[in-house]
Design an enzyme around this catalytic site. Structure first.
Site, PDB file in Angstrom:
ATOM      1  CE  LYS A 115      20.159 -20.751 -12.470  1.00  0.00           C
ATOM      2  NZ  LYS A 115      19.877 -20.007 -11.243  1.00  0.00           N
ATOM      3  CD  GLN A 130      17.141 -18.669  -9.239  1.00  0.00           C
ATOM      4  OE1 GLN A 130      17.725 -19.615  -9.729  1.00  0.00           O
ATOM      5  NE2 GLN A 130      17.380 -17.427  -9.595  1.00  0.00           N
ATOM      6  CG  ASP A 181      24.776 -18.938  -7.118  1.00  0.00           C
ATOM      7  OD1 ASP A 181      25.048 -18.851  -8.330  1.00  0.00           O
ATOM      8  OD2 ASP A 181      23.718 -18.492  -6.635  1.00  0.00           O
TER       9      ASP A 181
END
Length: 286
Positions: free
Chosen positions: A56, A100, A123
């Site tokens: 990422k 994460q 997200d």
């Protein structure tokens, strides 16, 4: 790859999307002297998570975004992680925050997601963003469902009136992708492990979204001839190979179009994370 189905190339689509976002980031930088900032928080040493975070970070930097990874030790307490999120929420240079997952067991994942500023929740998991999606309003949408829809719209110019079956009801993929399909005027069925006669339910679908987490569960004879199949599953077999939730070799002989694993939905997830960061930047800064 054999079979008659057209392969939906997620790798190429993701690369094109990243190029497009990169152009926009360059335009913003030239006009305003600032770039979108993506901050990823990683707690602990989970090997897969470390790989994802590095990927990422690399792709965000490649397209000109400001990318920062906050790597915290596994013994980080819930209170310490909440304090870090409060700091990122308050920082005006931070446009996107991603924690994460999975988190270490001593940390309540729900509390952490709830603590992210919904305007920076790239997200798309915050309850406010989930509520906006359920209400058909604009918010930040989870990256994998967003990627699935971009691939689907590439394969099918119009989704209106089509029968879609989503196999899986997770908050991460199944439920949000069902909402996006509804917004695209599909007739949507959410199927799961308790669904009766699952093969019969799937067989009537023009669109099959498989997000159940079981390797090669969806067989070729479950697929309606000519259907479009989006396989969200990424499962590692004992021999180390990756496979999806759909038996690709069988389904490719029946479907009209299908995503491979790897190289289908996976690359779209990170590209859509970058897209969400750009969306959050525009929404926050005008």
């Amino acid at each position: 790859m054999t079979g008659e189905a057209r392969i939906i190339d997620g790798k190429a689509t993701a690369a094109a999307l990243r190029t497009e976002i990169g152009r926009e980031v360059a335009t913003i930088k030239a006009a305003r002297g600032i770039v979108p900032g993506l901050h990823v928080v990683l707690v602990g040493e989970d090997p897969a998570s470390k790989v994802y975070v590095a990927s990422k970070e690399k792709l965000a930097v490649e397209i000109g975004m400001n990318s920062v990874a906050h790597r915290l030790p596994a013994e980080t307490t819930e209170a310490q992680l909440l304090a870090k999120l409060a700091e990122l929420n308050a920082d005006d240079n931070v446009d996107g925050i991603l924690v994460q997952l999975p988190l270490p067991k001593h940390i309540d994942t729900g509390r952490i997601i709830d603590a992210i500023d919904p305007a920076k929740d790239v997200d798309g998991l915050h309850p406010i963003n989930a509520g906006l999606l359920a209400g058909g309003k604009n918010g930040l949408v989870p990256c994998t469902p967003l990627g699935c829809m971009l691939l689907l719209k590439q394969a099918l110019p119009s989704l209106s009136g089509l029968d879609a079956v989503v196999i899986g009801r997770s908050e991460l993929v199944g439920r949000p992708v069902a909402q996006l399909l509804l917004q695209a005027d599909c007739t949507v069925t959410i199927a799961h492990s308790r669904t009766r006669d699952l093969p019969v339910v799937v067989k009537r679908a023009d669109i099959v979204m498989a997000a159940v987490g079981r390797p090669r569960m969806v067989k070729g004879d479950w697929i309606k001839p000519g259907a479009t199949v989006i396989d969200v599953g990424i499962n590692r077999l004992p021999d180390g190979k990756l496979t999806g939730d759909v038996d690709f070799a069988e389904a490719a002989k029946v479907a009209g179009a299908i995503t491979p694993v790897p190289g289908g939905v996976g690359p779209m997830t990170i590209a859509c994370l970058l897209k969400n960061t750009l969306t959050a930047f525009h929404a926050r800064r005008g």
